[in-house]
Write a protein that holds these residues in place. Structure first.
Motif, short mmCIF file in Angstrom:
data_model
loop_
_atom_site.label_atom_id
_atom_site.label_comp_id
_atom_site.label_asym_id
_atom_site.label_seq_id
_atom_site.Cartn_x
_atom_site.Cartn_y
_atom_site.Cartn_z
N GLY A 53 0.82 -1.21 0.00
CA GLY A 53 0.00 0.00 0.00
C GLY A 53 0.85 1.26 0.00
O GLY A 53 0.35 2.34 -0.28
N HIS A 54 2.14 1.09 0.28
CA HIS A 54 3.07 2.23 0.27
C HIS A 54 4.19 2.00 -0.73
O HIS A 54 4.57 2.89 -1.48
N VAL A 106 -10.19 -0.96 -2.58
CA VAL A 106 -10.62 -1.50 -1.28
C VAL A 106 -9.40 -1.89 -0.46
O VAL A 106 -9.32 -1.62 0.75
N PHE A 107 -8.42 -2.50 -1.12
CA PHE A 107 -7.16 -2.87 -0.45
C PHE A 107 -6.50 -1.64 0.17
O PHE A 107 -6.13 -1.64 1.35
N LEU A 108 -6.37 -0.56 -0.62
CA LEU A 108 -5.74 0.66 -0.10
C LEU A 108 -6.52 1.23 1.08
O LEU A 108 -5.93 1.60 2.10
N ALA A 109 -7.83 1.23 0.97
CA ALA A 109 -8.67 1.78 2.05
C ALA A 109 -8.53 0.93 3.31
O ALA A 109 -8.36 1.46 4.42
N GLU A 110 -8.57 -0.39 3.17
CA GLU A 110 -8.46 -1.27 4.34
C GLU A 110 -7.06 -1.26 4.93
O GLU A 110 -6.89 -1.38 6.14
N THR A 111 -6.05 -1.10 4.11
CA THR A 111 -4.67 -1.05 4.59
C THR A 111 -4.46 0.17 5.47
O THR A 111 -3.86 0.10 6.53
#
Ligand code: TYD
Length: 117
Positions: A53-54, A106-111
């Motif tokens: 995510g980073h 969704v992955f970025l938001a949850e991460t």
């Protein structure tokens, strides 16, 4: 070559599967919420991109004697499979579609949420 759960692998192995016949096809493009996996390229080679995510890091897998630990909330993309590639996956849990995040946004938001907790 032997793999001992809890010894060589830092979790109890609940499932083993392998990815074959993928030359020309990319795989992955998802993250897991809880699942830990060890990827071992027992034959041939492939590239695995890990994105937390980073940062995105690329790993070239071509050795049957070492594994890549892919952890929860790591987006993975597997590409450039050689024709003879056999990618063995040791997993910490049984297959569960609810554990998958298949949408990158969704992955970025949850991460971000998981990091703040
Ligand atoms: P998926 O994990 O998305 O594949 P990859 O990471 O290799 O790209 O799985 C592909 C399909 O196979 C998906 O519809 C779910 C199914 N599947 C199972 O039924 N059981 C399993 O253990 C796995 C890994 C996948």
């Amino acid at each position: 070559m032997a793999v001992n759960g809890g010894l060589d692998v830092p979790f109890d192995i609940a499932r083993v599967y392998y990815i074959v016949g993928t030359k020309g096809h990319a795989r992955g493009f998802h993250a897991h919420r809880k699942l830990h996996q060890i990827l071992v390229c027992v034959s041939g080679s492939c590239r695995v991109i890990i994105d937390d995510g980073h940062n995105r890091r690329e790993h070239f897998l071509d050795r049957p004697d070492s594994g890549l630990h892919v952890k929860p909330y790591q987006w993975r993309e597997m590409v450039d499979f050689s024709a003879d590639c056999v990618l063995l996956v040791l997993a910490s849990a049984h297959y569960d579609e609810a554990d998958y995040i298949r949408d990158y946004d969704v992955f970025l938001a949850e991460t971000t949420t998981a990091t703040l907790e």
